[in-house]
Design a protein around this motif. Structure first.
Motif, PDB file in Angstrom:
ATOM      1  N   ARG A  33      33.647  39.081  35.813  1.00 20.34           N
ATOM      2  CA  ARG A  33      33.631  37.971  36.772  1.00 20.34           C
ATOM      3  C   ARG A  33      32.629  38.217  37.898  1.00 20.34           C
ATOM      4  NH1 ARG A  33      39.900  35.919  37.117  1.00 20.34           N
ATOM      5  NH2 ARG A  33      40.067  35.443  34.899  1.00 20.34           N
ATOM      6  N   LEU A  34      32.558  39.463  38.368  1.00 19.45           N
ATOM      7  CA  LEU A  34      31.586  39.767  39.416  1.00 19.45           C
ATOM      8  C   LEU A  34      30.158  39.573  38.914  1.00 19.45           C
ATOM      9  CD1 LEU A  34      33.168  42.932  41.065  1.00 19.45           C
ATOM     10  CD2 LEU A  34      32.910  40.666  42.099  1.00 19.45           C
ATOM     11  N   MET A  36      29.201  37.520  36.793  1.00 12.96           N
ATOM     12  CA  MET A  36      28.957  36.086  36.655  1.00 12.96           C
ATOM     13  C   MET A  36      28.967  35.387  38.017  1.00 12.96           C
ATOM     14  SD  MET A  36      31.002  35.334  33.036  1.00 12.96           S
ATOM     15  CE  MET A  36      32.197  34.391  33.844  1.00 12.96           C
ATOM     16  N   GLY A  37      29.120  36.176  39.096  1.00 14.73           N
ATOM     17  CA  GLY A  37      29.091  35.602  40.430  1.00 14.73           C
ATOM     18  C   GLY A  37      30.383  34.924  40.844  1.00 14.73           C
ATOM     19  N   GLN A  38      31.475  35.195  40.137  1.00 11.83           N
ATOM     20  CA  GLN A  38      32.766  34.579  40.436  1.00 11.83           C
ATOM     21  C   GLN A  38      33.602  35.496  41.325  1.00 11.83           C
ATOM     22  OE1 GLN A  38      34.326  34.009  36.488  1.00 11.83           O
ATOM     23  NE2 GLN A  38      33.008  32.234  36.093  1.00 11.83           N
ATOM     24  N   CYS A  39      33.070  35.781  42.491  1.00 11.70           N
ATOM     25  CA  CYS A  39      33.670  36.790  43.378  1.00 11.70           C
ATOM     26  C   CYS A  39      35.102  36.447  43.788  1.00 11.70           C
ATOM     27  CB  CYS A  39      32.797  36.976  44.608  1.00 11.70           C
ATOM     28  SG  CYS A  39      31.144  37.602  44.200  1.00 11.70           S
ATOM     29  N   GLU A  40      35.362  35.226  44.179  1.00 14.99           N
ATOM     30  CA  GLU A  40      36.703  34.856  44.645  1.00 14.99           C
ATOM     31  C   GLU A  40      37.754  34.992  43.547  1.00 14.99           C
ATOM     32  OE1 GLU A  40      38.029  34.335  47.701  1.00 14.99           O
ATOM     33  OE2 GLU A  40      36.050  35.020  48.321  1.00 14.99           O
ATOM     34  N   SER A  41      37.356  34.804  42.289  1.00 15.40           N
ATOM     35  CA  SER A  41      38.334  34.901  41.199  1.00 15.40           C
ATOM     36  C   SER A  41      38.740  36.347  40.910  1.00 15.40           C
ATOM     37  CB  SER A  41      37.791  34.238  39.927  1.00 15.40           C
ATOM     38  OG  SER A  41      36.753  35.014  39.365  1.00 15.40           O
ATOM     39  N   VAL A  42      38.088  37.296  41.575  1.00 13.84           N
ATOM     40  CA  VAL A  42      38.410  38.706  41.382  1.00 13.84           C
ATOM     41  C   VAL A  42      39.568  39.137  42.288  1.00 13.84           C
ATOM     42  CG1 VAL A  42      37.489  41.067  41.526  1.00 13.84           C
ATOM     43  CG2 VAL A  42      36.082  39.225  40.607  1.00 13.84           C
ATOM     44  N   ARG A  43      39.797  38.417  43.372  1.00 18.83           N
ATOM     45  CA  ARG A  43      40.858  38.806  44.305  1.00 18.83           C
ATOM     46  C   ARG A  43      42.240  38.921  43.651  1.00 18.83           C
ATOM     47  NH1 ARG A  43      38.838  39.506  49.135  1.00 18.83           N
ATOM     48  NH2 ARG A  43      37.039  38.317  49.813  1.00 18.83           N
TER      49      ARG A  43
END
Length: 165
Positions: A33-34, A36-43
């Motif tokens: 996810r990181l 792919m730039g999906q930082c918020e979905s990693v929280r």
């Protein structure tokens, strides 16, 4: 091995630790996810990882509480138990300050006594808040007799899966 939580079903005494297996799965998902730039979905994945990393700290505290209370553990066991407790009590305290105090009262350096039952109960009351289950923590396993130590089995052990989330 000490808590019979190895393997994918966290019910074996050999093989990879269930916690480690799940952590590597979460790391791979988070990394993907990181990238792919999906930082918020990693929280949420990070929160799941924190919950998983709590399990060995709870197991260590329980193991040494048992050794101190039931096996006349000495300074080594008291020291190791205090370190495990100090690492996990802030998380318990966040859920329930009285239960955090109970664990520290029993496990701190210089504790006047240690009650395994009190420590175990204080942890178990907070598993739901900590987003873990009884099965993930397991029970203190007595390999020589192929059973749990007396009064040290997983909470709610009735044969089925005991969800406490």
């Amino acid at each position: 091995m000490n808590f019979k939580t190895c393997g994918k079903e966290h019910n074996a005494v050999s093989g990879s630790s269930y916690v480690n297996t799940k952590l590597f799965d979460k790391l791979a998902i988070g990394q993907g996810r990181l990238l792919m730039g999906q930082c918020e979905s990693v929280r949420p994945i990070l929160r799941e990882m924190v919950a998983l990393m709590s399990i060995p700290l709870i197991q260590g505290t329980l193991r040494y509480a048992y050794k101190i209370d039931k096996m006349s553990g000495a300074d080594k066991e008291k020291g190791e138990g205090a370190i495990f407790a100090a690492a996990i009590v802030p998380r318990v305290y966040h859920c329930n300050s009285a239960d955090g105090d109970t664990i520290m009262k029993n496990m701190k350096i210089g504790a006047s006594s240690t009650s395994f039952a009190e420590v175990k109960t204080a942890f178990e009351k907070n598993y739901a808040c900590m987003k873990i289950t009884c099965e993930e923590v397991g029970g203190l396993w007595f390999s020589a007799e192929n059973k749990y130590y007396q009064d040290a089995g997983p909470c709610g052990a009735t044969g089925g899966k005991t969800e406490v989330r």
